[in-house]
Every structure is written in C-alpha cells, then in structure tokens.
Design an enzyme around this catalytic site. Structure first.
Site, PDB file in Angstrom:
ATOM      1  N   SER A  49      30.007  46.368  53.514  1.00 34.57           N
ATOM      2  CA  SER A  49      30.050  45.585  54.293  1.00 34.57           C
ATOM      3  C   SER A  49      29.533  45.141  55.336  1.00 34.57           C
ATOM      4  CB  SER A  49      31.564  44.577  53.954  1.00 34.57           C
ATOM      5  OG  SER A  49      32.000  44.407  55.034  1.00 34.57           O
ATOM      6  N   ASP A  84      26.764  44.542  50.675  1.00 37.12           N
ATOM      7  CA  ASP A  84      28.136  43.671  50.280  1.00 37.12           C
ATOM      8  C   ASP A  84      27.655  42.547  50.850  1.00 37.12           C
ATOM      9  OD1 ASP A  84      29.825  42.727  48.620  1.00 37.12           O
ATOM     10  OD2 ASP A  84      31.768  43.659  49.348  1.00 37.12           O
ATOM     11  N   HIS A 177      38.419  37.685  46.792  1.00 36.95           N
ATOM     12  CA  HIS A 177      38.188  38.798  47.015  1.00 36.95           C
ATOM     13  C   HIS A 177      39.941  38.910  47.384  1.00 36.95           C
ATOM     14  CE1 HIS A 177      34.434  37.944  47.867  1.00 36.95           C
ATOM     15  NE2 HIS A 177      34.155  39.474  47.680  1.00 36.95           N
ATOM     16  N   SER A 210      39.787  43.962  42.693  1.00 39.24           N
ATOM     17  CA  SER A 210      41.441  44.730  43.374  1.00 39.24           C
ATOM     18  C   SER A 210      42.310  43.197  42.615  1.00 39.24           C
ATOM     19  CB  SER A 210      41.374  44.248  44.528  1.00 39.24           C
ATOM     20  OG  SER A 210      40.836  45.772  44.683  1.00 39.24           O
TER      21      SER A 210
HETATM   22  P1  13P Z   1      38.631  42.911  46.350  1.00 42.17           P
HETATM   23  O1  13P Z   1      38.759  43.616  48.056  1.00 42.17           O
HETATM   24  O2  13P Z   1      39.474  41.906  46.074  1.00 42.17           O
HETATM   25  O3  13P Z   1      38.816  44.453  45.524  1.00 42.17           O
HETATM   26  O4  13P Z   1      36.787  42.669  46.371  1.00 42.17           O
HETATM   27  C1  13P Z   1      35.949  43.179  46.609  1.00 42.17           C
HETATM   28  C2  13P Z   1      34.159  42.541  46.365  1.00 42.17           C
HETATM   29  O5  13P Z   1      34.234  42.165  46.039  1.00 42.17           O
HETATM   30  C3  13P Z   1      33.586  42.904  47.160  1.00 42.17           C
HETATM   31  O6  13P Z   1      32.326  42.488  47.521  1.00 42.17           O
END
Ligand code: 13P
Length: 287
Positions: A49, A84, A177, A210
C-alpha cells in the site's frame, strides 16, 4: 522470479484457482512470504500500500529489497511487486521504482474520470510490461486512513473498465478491509455472478480476504475470483505470536531480546497463515 501478474492470473482464471496477494510490511514479512511461496511452489503477488511503501522507506527501497531477496533466496516461483490501492501519482512512482504491477484505485472518482485515468495508466503500464488492476465500487472498511463504504459494484461499470484492457478487476461485492463486523451480511454472490457474466475472462479480485469464511472464499473463486488479497490476518497472527513470546518473558531470558529471536515467532505465524491461504486458494503447486 520477478514478473508481472498477467500470466499468473490468466492461468489462475483458466485453472479455477486464485493467486494470493499478501501485503508486506517489512523485511521479515517479505522473506516469510517469499520462502512460503517457494516451499509450496506457488505464485505470489506482494501487495504494497502507499502507507506501507512510505513506512519501508519508499517504493524504490521496497522494489530493490524484493529484487535482492528474490535473487539471494533463489526464488524461482513467479513473484509480482504490486502497488495496492494506488493513487494516480502513486502509480507513476511505482512504475519509476520498477514495480512489476500496479493498482489504480479510481473507485472514488465519478466513473468517467475513473475511465479516463485508468485508460492512461493501462497504456503506460502495458508499454512498460507491467500488469494493472482497476477498481469499481468502493471496498469497505479502513485502509491507510481511507474509509470505504463496502458497496456493491455496478456490473455495467465493471464491463466498461474491464474493456479498457486492465489485467485484473477489483469489484466491491460487500467485502471490506480489516476485521468483519459481527453483523456483516456476507459477500453478494449475486453481484459477483452478474459481474462475471459481463466481464467474461477478466480475472476478478477479492479484496479484504481476511476473516471471510472459507466456504465463501471458495465459492467466490468458482465465480471468477482469481486473486484474493490478505493483509490483516497476517498482521494479527504476527502480533499475537510476538505478544505471547513477550508475555512468557522469553525476551528476558538469555539473549531473547535479540530481534532475530524476538520476531521469529511472528515470522513463523506469517508463514503458517500464508500456507493456509495458498491451500485455500488452490495455488499450491501452480508456479
Ligand atoms: P485485509 O486487510 O482485510 O486482509 O484486506 C487486504 C486487502 O484487500 C488489501 O488491498
């Protein structure tokens, strides 16, 4: 082996499995993910990210670190370095830093502006051999201070963006997320099915991987999801393992305070989480 994500996702879509995008946060994280991918003979996408890139010292630091580890750890499975939720400016920074893949998240723009910016970035990315992901319909939850609402994408808008020639498409289907709230309604398979009908062979991306029940993840993969993003679960596993080490007073025994020892349980926890995810996604042995 550093590559764009294009081929690995094409193969995943055809083979009805998904490639894991595992977000990285530091050197230990990156080593753990690369080692697991190599051991399981699985392709992997390393997600970075903008916040994580800044934390690690900048995108060039990240790219050079991954490239060096790839060489010194003799990694032969396909590995992509992927921005990301990139901003327009962030995409250019990652292209310059040598990333092999970018995501332009124009989901908060009106659709015409999302189309215009995505079109330009598709052109630039493809000229340089990078793969590119676009997004339609905000993914809910919080990431790097940006709060998404978790809406469901409009399948017609998905088709419009898919037709621009992106290599993968993130479409909101109720996913968010971070941790899922207790009253979460689950993924909208109706929306996913409608998107897949409109976008055909386009590899679809499931963000917020997640905490989604395994059965839902499997069903999403049968409906055209070829990439699942995971960040929070590795972070929770890492924190939990390191906390247990400290709570047991192990950092106070002998040289237990040595970071190589202190962080080792966290690293093992990341490896175990990544292994579990690759097995769930079906990417083991697919390198
Ligand atoms: P999580 O942190 O919920 O696993 O999501 C990761 C994500 O989508 C990164 O773009």
């Amino acid at each position: 082996m550093l590559v764009s994500a294009t081929e690995m996702l094409k193969k995943a879509k055809e083979g009805h499995y998904a490639v894991g995008q595992i977000n990285i946060n530091n050197l230990e994280w990156t080593k753990a993910v690369l080692q697991t991918a190599q051991e399981l003979n699985s392709p992997v996408i390393l997600g970075v990210s903008e916040g994580a890139g800044k934390y690690m010292g900048g995108f060039k630091t990240v790219q050079d670190m991954v490239a060096a580890l790839d060489e010194e750890m003799k990694i032969t499975v396909p590995v992509a370095t992927h921005l990301d939720h990139g901003t327009y400016e962030g995409c250019y920074k990652c292209i310059k830093a040598g990333f092999t893949s970018i995501m332009f998240d124009g989901s908060h723009y009106p659709i015409d502006e999302n189309i215009a910016k995505t079109t330009e970035l598709v052109h630039v990315a493809h000229q340089l051999g990078l793969s590119i992901e676009a997004e339609v319909g905000a993914i809910g939850g919080e990431e790097d201070g940006v709060i998404g609402r978790g809406e469901c994408a409009d399948p017609d808008e998905c088709k419009q963006i898919a037709d621009l020639g992106v290599d993968m498409l993130a479409a909101g289907i109720g996913n968010i997320h971070g941790k899922y709230p207790a009253d979460w309604e689950g993924l909208s398979f109706e929306t996913l099915d409608a998107i897949q009908q409109k976008t055909g062979i386009m590899p679809l991306v499931l963000h917020g991987g997640s905490g989604i029940p395994n059965e839902m993840v499997k069903k999403a993969i049968t409906l055209g999801v070829s990439k699942v993003n995971v960040n929070t679960e590795c972070q929770l596993a890492f924190a939990d393992a390191v906390r247990k080490y400290i709570e047991a007073g192990k950092d106070l025994e002998g040289k237990g305070f040595d970071p190589r020892k202190l962080l080792a349980p966290g690293v093992e926890a990341i490896k175990a989480t990544v292994k579990e995810k690759f097995e769930l996604f079906g990417s083991v042995g697919k390198a």
